[in-house]
Scaffold this motif. Structure first.
Motif, PDB file in Angstrom:
ATOM      1  N   PRO A   1       0.816  -1.221   0.000  1.00 55.76           N
ATOM      2  CA  PRO A   1       0.000   0.000   0.000  1.00 55.76           C
ATOM      3  C   PRO A   1       0.847   1.267   0.000  1.00 55.76           C
ATOM      4  CG  PRO A   1       0.006  -0.980   2.185  1.00 55.76           C
ATOM      5  CD  PRO A   1       0.718  -1.953   1.282  1.00 55.76           C
ATOM      6  N   ASP A   2       0.486   2.210  -0.870  1.00 55.14           N
ATOM      7  CA  ASP A   2       1.090   3.546  -0.912  1.00 55.14           C
ATOM      8  C   ASP A   2       2.592   3.531  -1.155  1.00 55.14           C
ATOM      9  OD1 ASP A   2      -1.377   4.709  -0.411  1.00 55.14           O
ATOM     10  OD2 ASP A   2      -1.106   4.664   1.751  1.00 55.14           O
ATOM     11  N   LEU A   3       3.096   2.488  -1.793  1.00 54.29           N
ATOM     12  CA  LEU A   3       4.541   2.344  -1.873  1.00 54.29           C
ATOM     13  C   LEU A   3       4.941   1.548  -3.114  1.00 54.29           C
ATOM     14  CD1 LEU A   3       7.018   2.980   0.045  1.00 54.29           C
ATOM     15  CD2 LEU A   3       6.824   0.605   0.796  1.00 54.29           C
TER      16      LEU A   3
ATOM     17  N   ASP B   1       2.245  12.219  -8.053  1.00 56.77           N
ATOM     18  CA  ASP B   1       1.586  12.320  -6.749  1.00 56.77           C
ATOM     19  C   ASP B   1       2.391  11.635  -5.644  1.00 56.77           C
ATOM     20  OD1 ASP B   1      -0.542  13.694  -7.863  1.00 56.77           O
ATOM     21  OD2 ASP B   1      -1.676  11.868  -8.280  1.00 56.77           O
ATOM     22  N   SER B   2       3.552  11.106  -5.991  1.00 61.30           N
ATOM     23  CA  SER B   2       4.375  10.385  -5.019  1.00 61.30           C
ATOM     24  C   SER B   2       5.719  11.077  -4.842  1.00 61.30           C
ATOM     25  CB  SER B   2       4.601   8.935  -5.477  1.00 61.30           C
ATOM     26  OG  SER B   2       3.374   8.257  -5.639  1.00 61.30           O
ATOM     27  N   HIS B   3       6.294  10.918  -3.655  1.00 59.97           N
ATOM     28  CA  HIS B   3       7.627  11.427  -3.360  1.00 59.97           C
ATOM     29  C   HIS B   3       8.656  10.374  -3.775  1.00 59.97           C
ATOM     30  CE1 HIS B   3       5.733  14.591  -0.930  1.00 59.97           C
ATOM     31  NE2 HIS B   3       4.952  13.624  -0.463  1.00 59.97           N
ATOM     32  N   LEU B   4       9.733  10.827  -4.409  1.00 57.91           N
ATOM     33  CA  LEU B   4      10.774   9.912  -4.872  1.00 57.91           C
ATOM     34  C   LEU B   4      11.980   9.983  -3.943  1.00 57.91           C
ATOM     35  CD1 LEU B   4      12.234   8.028  -6.864  1.00 57.91           C
ATOM     36  CD2 LEU B   4      12.860  10.086  -8.190  1.00 57.91           C
ATOM     37  N   LEU B   5      12.414   8.814  -3.498  1.00 58.65           N
ATOM     38  CA  LEU B   5      13.627   8.693  -2.689  1.00 58.65           C
ATOM     39  C   LEU B   5      14.532   7.671  -3.361  1.00 58.65           C
ATOM     40  CD1 LEU B   5      15.271   9.160  -0.049  1.00 58.65           C
ATOM     41  CD2 LEU B   5      13.937   7.286   0.951  1.00 58.65           C
TER      42      LEU B   5
ATOM     43  N   LEU C   1       6.900   6.956  -2.550  1.00 59.49           N
ATOM     44  CA  LEU C   1       6.018   6.975  -1.390  1.00 59.49           C
ATOM     45  C   LEU C   1       4.851   7.911  -1.672  1.00 59.49           C
ATOM     46  CD1 LEU C   1       5.681   6.042   1.607  1.00 59.49           C
ATOM     47  CD2 LEU C   1       6.888   8.145   2.249  1.00 59.49           C
ATOM     48  N   ALA C   2       3.632   7.376  -1.608  1.00 61.57           N
ATOM     49  CA  ALA C   2       2.452   8.186  -1.885  1.00 61.57           C
ATOM     50  C   ALA C   2       2.355   9.350  -0.915  1.00 61.57           C
ATOM     51  CB  ALA C   2       1.189   7.323  -1.796  1.00 61.57           C
TER      52      ALA C   2
ATOM     53  N   LEU D   1       9.628   5.288   7.831  1.00 62.50           N
ATOM     54  CA  LEU D   1      10.230   6.081   6.760  1.00 62.50           C
ATOM     55  C   LEU D   1       9.462   7.377   6.539  1.00 62.50           C
ATOM     56  CD1 LEU D   1      12.321   6.327   4.505  1.00 62.50           C
ATOM     57  CD2 LEU D   1      10.758   5.059   3.013  1.00 62.50           C
ATOM     58  N   ALA D   2       8.137   7.293   6.476  1.00 67.61           N
ATOM     59  CA  ALA D   2       7.323   8.490   6.263  1.00 67.61           C
ATOM     60  C   ALA D   2       7.494   9.475   7.410  1.00 67.61           C
ATOM     61  CB  ALA D   2       5.854   8.101   6.106  1.00 67.61           C
ATOM     62  N   SER D   3       7.510   8.984   8.635  1.00 64.93           N
ATOM     63  CA  SER D   3       7.655   9.858   9.793  1.00 64.93           C
ATOM     64  C   SER D   3       9.001  10.558   9.799  1.00 64.93           C
ATOM     65  CB  SER D   3       7.462   9.045  11.082  1.00 64.93           C
ATOM     66  OG  SER D   3       7.620   9.863  12.223  1.00 64.93           O
TER      67      SER D   3
END
Length: 255
Positions: free
Chosen positions: A33-35, A53-57, A109-110, A164-166
């Motif tokens: 989900p969301d990943l 719409d997603s963040h790239l790492l 990451l969404a 990771l998101a936090s």
């Protein structure tokens, strides 16, 4: 009940579909989900992509390698070492150049996952070249889940995604950091200004210091006395290793 879905390859910038990208493993189709996590070997390229719409790492598994990117109105190039990170926020177009072959892990990451860990609005910064050991370990843990994925590992996946998101929201939210963009403008007093401060403080300390409680303490210097200093200046940072005498006495409670 809200249903979360995985980030599809069609929802990424398209970097993973470039010629010369040799994918080794991917979470696509696993229902994460969301990943989306993908590990690959990338060949040199220079491209521009639309925002998503997603963040790239991106975690660099080897290096150093030259990476160029557009940050604001500037185009920057720097050597990114093994373990270095590349972070690009959602919703922004991406112009990037890879100067050599690179083994990497891409994490998409969404934005909903990132917003879910913060109660306030914030923006994620554009970063590249810095090394963040915690992010590196989390990304490698996600990559290891692809190698040995079982549905029973879903709880661990949710935990890694949340961590990771936090961390991204806390560490790279709200404004540029030291690892991104042009070097920050130096703050504090110039050498000439600091010399004027020391001279004035020494002159003030030439006379006796009243230690009685009933007598008023010497007043700090005014902006007019500090010729050449702006009245709004509050920082006294300098390359000198010793603070002005006035600050030493103030810290001891004499001023």
């Amino acid at each position: 009940m809200e249903v979360t879905v995985e980030v599809a390859l069609t929802q990424t910038h398209g970097m993973l579909g470039l010629p010369g990208v040799r994918t080794q493993r991917s979470s696509a189709g696993l229902g994460w989900p969301d990943l989306l996590v993908s590990t690959q070997v990338e060949s040199p390229f220079a491209e521009s992509f639309d925002g998503t719409d997603s963040h790239l790492l991106v975690l660099h598994l080897d290096g150093p390698v030259t990476v160029g990117r557009r940050v604001g109105g500037s185009y920057l190039r720097r050597q990114v070492p093994a373990g270095g990170l590349f972070l690009h926020p959602a919703g922004q177009n991406l112009t990037v150049e890879l100067g050599g072959e690179l083994n990497s892990v891409h994490v998409y990451l969404a934005d909903e996952a990132l917003r879910g860990v913060e109660a306030t609005e914030f923006r994620l910064t554009e970063e590249y070249g810095l090394v963040d050991p915690l992010v590196g370990q989390l990304v490698l843990a996600l990559d290891s889940l692809i190698r040995e994925w079982t549905p029973s590992a879903r709880t661990f996946l949710d935990h890694l995604t949340g961590c990771l998101a936090s961390h991204l929201a806390r560490r790279y939210g709200d404004g540029p950091s030291e690892g991104s963009g042009p070097p920050p403008t130096a703050r504090g007093l110039a050498d000439r200004q600091f010399a004027a401060v020391r001279e004035l403080m020494n002159a003030r300390l030439a006379g006796p210091l009243p230690l009685e409680v009933s007598e008023p303490a010497p007043a700090p210097p005014t902006a007019r006395e500090l010729e050449g200093l702006e009245p709004t200046t509050t920082s006294c940072q300098t390359s000198s290793t010793s603070p002005p005498p006035w600050f030493e006495l103030r810290g001891a409670g004499f001023v």
